[in-house]
Design an enzyme around this catalytic site. Structure first.
Site, PDB file in Angstrom:
ATOM      1  CB  SER A 125      37.906  34.386  45.295  1.00 36.98           C
ATOM      2  OG  SER A 125      38.206  32.833  45.309  1.00 36.98           O
ATOM      3  CE1 TYR A 150      38.240  33.240  40.580  1.00 31.07           C
ATOM      4  CE2 TYR A 150      36.845  34.676  39.132  1.00 31.07           C
ATOM      5  CZ  TYR A 150      37.226  33.884  40.245  1.00 31.07           C
ATOM      6  OH  TYR A 150      36.145  34.142  41.477  1.00 31.07           O
ATOM      7  CE  LYS A 154      36.113  37.345  41.573  1.00 25.26           C
ATOM      8  NZ  LYS A 154      34.815  38.126  41.572  1.00 25.26           N
TER       9      LYS A 154
HETATM   10  P1  NAD Z   1      27.818  32.674  37.818  1.00 26.80           P
HETATM   11  O1  NAD Z   1      28.392  32.542  36.676  1.00 26.80           O
HETATM   12  O2  NAD Z   1      26.599  31.623  38.452  1.00 26.80           O
HETATM   13  O3  NAD Z   1      27.002  34.146  38.200  1.00 26.80           O
HETATM   14  C1  NAD Z   1      27.699  34.927  37.564  1.00 26.80           C
HETATM   15  C2  NAD Z   1      26.361  36.040  36.708  1.00 26.80           C
HETATM   16  O4  NAD Z   1      26.837  37.327  36.182  1.00 26.80           O
HETATM   17  C3  NAD Z   1      25.793  35.300  35.596  1.00 26.80           C
HETATM   18  O5  NAD Z   1      24.399  35.178  35.859  1.00 26.80           O
HETATM   19  C4  NAD Z   1      26.241  36.045  34.472  1.00 26.80           C
HETATM   20  O6  NAD Z   1      25.377  35.902  33.186  1.00 26.80           O
HETATM   21  C5  NAD Z   1      26.429  37.300  34.956  1.00 26.80           C
HETATM   22  N1  NAD Z   1      27.455  38.257  34.335  1.00 26.80           N
HETATM   23  C6  NAD Z   1      28.648  37.924  34.035  1.00 26.80           C
HETATM   24  N2  NAD Z   1      29.414  38.923  33.427  1.00 26.80           N
HETATM   25  C7  NAD Z   1      28.314  40.113  33.203  1.00 26.80           C
HETATM   26  C8  NAD Z   1      28.304  41.349  32.452  1.00 26.80           C
HETATM   27  N3  NAD Z   1      29.451  41.698  32.048  1.00 26.80           N
HETATM   28  N4  NAD Z   1      27.078  41.864  32.892  1.00 26.80           N
HETATM   29  C9  NAD Z   1      26.125  41.605  33.239  1.00 26.80           C
HETATM   30  N5  NAD Z   1      26.137  40.003  33.952  1.00 26.80           N
HETATM   31  C10 NAD Z   1      27.216  39.472  33.754  1.00 26.80           C
HETATM   32  O7  NAD Z   1      28.687  32.853  39.091  1.00 26.80           O
HETATM   33  P2  NAD Z   1      28.758  32.444  40.875  1.00 26.80           P
HETATM   34  O8  NAD Z   1      29.406  31.252  41.054  1.00 26.80           O
HETATM   35  O9  NAD Z   1      27.485  32.945  41.024  1.00 26.80           O
HETATM   36  O10 NAD Z   1      29.706  33.745  41.232  1.00 26.80           O
HETATM   37  C11 NAD Z   1      29.333  35.001  41.422  1.00 26.80           C
HETATM   38  C12 NAD Z   1      30.537  35.574  41.879  1.00 26.80           C
HETATM   39  O11 NAD Z   1      31.273  35.216  43.065  1.00 26.80           O
HETATM   40  C13 NAD Z   1      31.668  36.040  40.792  1.00 26.80           C
HETATM   41  O12 NAD Z   1      32.139  37.240  40.948  1.00 26.80           O
HETATM   42  C14 NAD Z   1      32.652  34.887  41.218  1.00 26.80           C
HETATM   43  O13 NAD Z   1      34.099  35.308  40.689  1.00 26.80           O
HETATM   44  C15 NAD Z   1      32.668  34.972  42.613  1.00 26.80           C
HETATM   45  N6  NAD Z   1      32.934  33.669  43.320  1.00 26.80           N
HETATM   46  C16 NAD Z   1      32.445  32.505  42.954  1.00 26.80           C
HETATM   47  C17 NAD Z   1      33.136  31.301  43.576  1.00 26.80           C
HETATM   48  C18 NAD Z   1      32.350  30.012  43.300  1.00 26.80           C
HETATM   49  O14 NAD Z   1      33.162  29.006  43.559  1.00 26.80           O
HETATM   50  N7  NAD Z   1      31.563  29.790  42.475  1.00 26.80           N
HETATM   51  C19 NAD Z   1      33.869  31.502  44.693  1.00 26.80           C
HETATM   52  C20 NAD Z   1      34.642  32.709  44.971  1.00 26.80           C
HETATM   53  C21 NAD Z   1      33.878  33.813  44.284  1.00 26.80           C
HETATM   54  C1  WQD Z   2      37.773  21.531  44.809  1.00 26.05           C
HETATM   55  C2  WQD Z   2      38.780  20.399  45.378  1.00 26.05           C
HETATM   56  C3  WQD Z   2      40.268  19.709  43.349  1.00 26.05           C
HETATM   57  C4  WQD Z   2      36.885  18.550  40.556  1.00 26.05           C
HETATM   58  C5  WQD Z   2      37.531  26.841  42.538  1.00 26.05           C
HETATM   59  C6  WQD Z   2      38.466  28.219  42.183  1.00 26.05           C
HETATM   60  C7  WQD Z   2      38.008  29.261  42.816  1.00 26.05           C
HETATM   61  C8  WQD Z   2      36.590  29.552  42.963  1.00 26.05           C
HETATM   62  C9  WQD Z   2      36.092  27.998  43.764  1.00 26.05           C
HETATM   63  C10 WQD Z   2      35.714  31.278  41.883  1.00 26.05           C
HETATM   64  C11 WQD Z   2      40.241  20.529  44.559  1.00 26.05           C
HETATM   65  C12 WQD Z   2      39.124  18.742  43.518  1.00 26.05           C
HETATM   66  C13 WQD Z   2      37.495  19.077  41.810  1.00 26.05           C
HETATM   67  C14 WQD Z   2      37.147  17.229  39.837  1.00 26.05           C
HETATM   68  C15 WQD Z   2      38.583  16.815  41.946  1.00 26.05           C
HETATM   69  N1  WQD Z   2      35.884  29.758  41.939  1.00 26.05           N
HETATM   70  N2  WQD Z   2      38.441  18.192  42.503  1.00 26.05           N
HETATM   71  N3  WQD Z   2      37.825  16.305  40.825  1.00 26.05           N
HETATM   72  O1  WQD Z   2      39.809  24.578  42.929  1.00 26.05           O
HETATM   73  O2  WQD Z   2      38.958  24.979  45.316  1.00 26.05           O
HETATM   74  O3  WQD Z   2      38.203  26.344  43.573  1.00 26.05           O
HETATM   75  O4  WQD Z   2      36.474  26.944  42.547  1.00 26.05           O
HETATM   76  O5  WQD Z   2      36.026  32.078  42.456  1.00 26.05           O
HETATM   77  O6  WQD Z   2      38.749  30.646  42.703  1.00 26.05           O
HETATM   78  O7  WQD Z   2      39.793  28.128  42.152  1.00 26.05           O
HETATM   79  O8  WQD Z   2      37.461  24.385  43.763  1.00 26.05           O
HETATM   80  O9  WQD Z   2      35.721  22.585  43.265  1.00 26.05           O
HETATM   81  O10 WQD Z   2      37.279  23.160  41.373  1.00 26.05           O
HETATM   82  O11 WQD Z   2      38.115  21.909  43.482  1.00 26.05           O
HETATM   83  O12 WQD Z   2      39.387  15.925  42.684  1.00 26.05           O
HETATM   84  O13 WQD Z   2      36.549  16.638  38.956  1.00 26.05           O
HETATM   85  O14 WQD Z   2      38.013  19.217  44.382  1.00 26.05           O
HETATM   86  O15 WQD Z   2      41.398  19.102  42.940  1.00 26.05           O
HETATM   87  O16 WQD Z   2      41.227  19.684  45.409  1.00 26.05           O
HETATM   88  P1  WQD Z   2      38.811  25.141  43.927  1.00 26.05           P
HETATM   89  P2  WQD Z   2      36.844  23.061  43.182  1.00 26.05           P
END
Ligand code: NAD
Ligand code: WQD
Length: 342
Positions: A125, A150, A154
């Site tokens: 991330s 979190y 990462k």
């Molecule tokens: P998500 O929660 O939708 O998907 C994660 C999946 O992993 C879920 O289906 C959950 O059931 C499964 N899971 C969690 N722990 C597990 C375990 N111990 N064993 C088996 N399955 C397990 O999340 P996502 O948004 O699809 O994110 C996927 C990956 O991308 C994560 O590693 C997250 O940290 C990373 N990521 C997400 C974002 C975002 O904004 N969504 C941004 C950056 C990085």
């Molecule tokens: C985006 C912008 C908020 C909600 C997070 C995690 C990051 C990754 C992605 C896992 C910000 C604003 C949001 C609301 C708002 N997740 N906002 N009102 O914070 O950039 O990233 O999700 O890996 O690790 O930190 O994403 O969508 O939460 O926020 O004003 O109700 O929207 O302040 O500026 P963020 P976000």
């Protein structure tokens, strides 16, 4: 067809990646414990690709189950590790859940592959950059002290992977640093399924627009940005999914950069919260009810990626713009209204 293990494959990004792997001629195999997703997603994926992906439900924190599964699947040539807990706020309230889940699942997978060669793609991330000193942020920017457990998982996971690749000869690893994934598949059959009240901007916007939430609160409009709201690099989840296919292909070909590499996966464009709202209103035709509230603790003011390395070395670039991000997110919300999956 090469078998690719997709951990967390019924989750938001994993499910979209299963579709794109299939479209690229791979055979995806899903492992998921359904702790943050729904078995119905398998049927939804089947409706998109025409076959039901192989699915195994277990917790990757179970060392024996993980090892036995991997030993039973010698044809798996690569894996994409999405499975993790990902809610920043929850990680502050319950850090041990995050350290346990995100590290034990990773280490069990790595240990299960101590002998056989494995192409390993990891979900990282842009959160590892914190508040970058210069923008757009490149992969060589310093990793800053995480502002949440979190984010720390990462950062430490990247160190584990880098040191693993250096110490053992059989791992070929790429970490993808995602910016802000948004949107949904064009079929509107899969998308983001937030658990409870959405923490992220886009699902909160779409739930407000459809009437599930009364209004959106913009967390701060007094930042040092053109319109006072925070700036992010939003990327369409389908583009993000395709970046994982590109990473697997690069590993299969042999990454000239070595056994461990990192790529930014974003569009390279920054949009403020207010610009994202305006883009949603334009794409959906819906006027959004929002108000301004106080800043959210820990928010980065502005971050967007330099994605030139991904374009030249990963052979991938984002293709979908903010309009498609917003219209697909809205189509998915409307689909959920008529077909509640959870
Ligand atoms: P998500 O929660 O939708 O998907 C994660 C999946 O992993 C879920 O289906 C959950 O059931 C499964 N899971 C969690 N722990 C597990 C375990 N111990 N064993 C088996 N399955 C397990 O999340 P996502 O948004 O699809 O994110 C996927 C990956 O991308 C994560 O590693 C997250 O940290 C990373 N990521 C997400 C974002 C975002 O904004 N969504 C941004 C950056 C990085
Ligand atoms: C985006 C912008 C908020 C909600 C997070 C995690 C990051 C990754 C992605 C896992 C910000 C604003 C949001 C609301 C708002 N997740 N906002 N009102 O914070 O950039 O990233 O999700 O890996 O690790 O930190 O994403 O969508 O939460 O926020 O004003 O109700 O929207 O302040 O500026 P963020 P976000």
């Amino acid at each position: 067809m090469s078998k690719i293990l997709v951990t967390g494959g019924t989750g938001y990004i994993g499910s979209h990646t299963v579709v794109e792997l299939f479209n690229a001629g791979y055979t995806p195999i899903i492992v998921d414990n359904l702790s943050n997703s729904n078995i119905e997603i398998l049927s939804q994926i089947e409706r998109i690709i025409g076959i039901r992906p192989e699915f195994h439900q277990f917790d990757l924190c179970d060392e024996n189950k993980t090892r036995e599964f991997i030993q039973s699947q010698p044809e798996i040539s690569g894996l994409i590790h999405f499975a993790a807990s990902k809610a920043v706020g929850e990680s502050v309230a319950d850090p041990l859940k995050y350290y346990y889940n995100n590290f034990f699942s990773l280490i069990n997978l790595l240990n299960a592959y101590r002998e056989a060669p494995i192409n390993f793609v990891f979900s990282s991330s842009c959160t590892v950059y914190g508040e970058p000193d210069t923008l757009p942020v490149t992969e060589s920017a310093p990793v800053k002290k995480a502002t949440s457990p979190y984010g720390n998982t990462k950062q430490i996971a990247e160190e584990i992977l880098s040191e693993t690749a250096a110490a053992y000869s059989n791992y070929n690893i790429i970490a993808l640093r995602y910016f802000n994934p948004v949107g949904a598949h064009s079929s509107a059959l899969i998308g983001e399924l937030p658990n409870g009240v959405p923490q992220n901007l886009l699902p909160f916007i779409t739930q407000t627009a459809i009437g599930k939430r009364e209004k959106l609160t913009v967390f701060g409009n007094d930042y040092d940005t053109p319109d006072g709201s925070c700036i992010r690099d939003y990327i369409h989840v389908v583009d993000l999914a395709k970046a994982h296919v590109a990473a697997i292909k690069l590993l299969e070909k042999g990454n000239p950069n070595g056994k461990y590499d990192v790529f930014n996966v974003g569009t390279g464009n920054g949009y403020s919260v207010l610009e994202a709202i305006a883009a949603f209103e334009k794409a959906s035709g819906q006027k959004l009810n929002y108000t301004f509230g106080p800043r959210r603790e820990g928010d980065i003011i502005k971050v967007w990626g330099d994605v030139s390395k991904s374009s030249t070395q990963l052979n991938w670039s984002a293709e979908l713009g903010i309009d498609e991000m917003m219209s697909s997110a809205w189509a998915w919300e409307k689909y959920l209204e008529e077909n509640p999956i959870i």
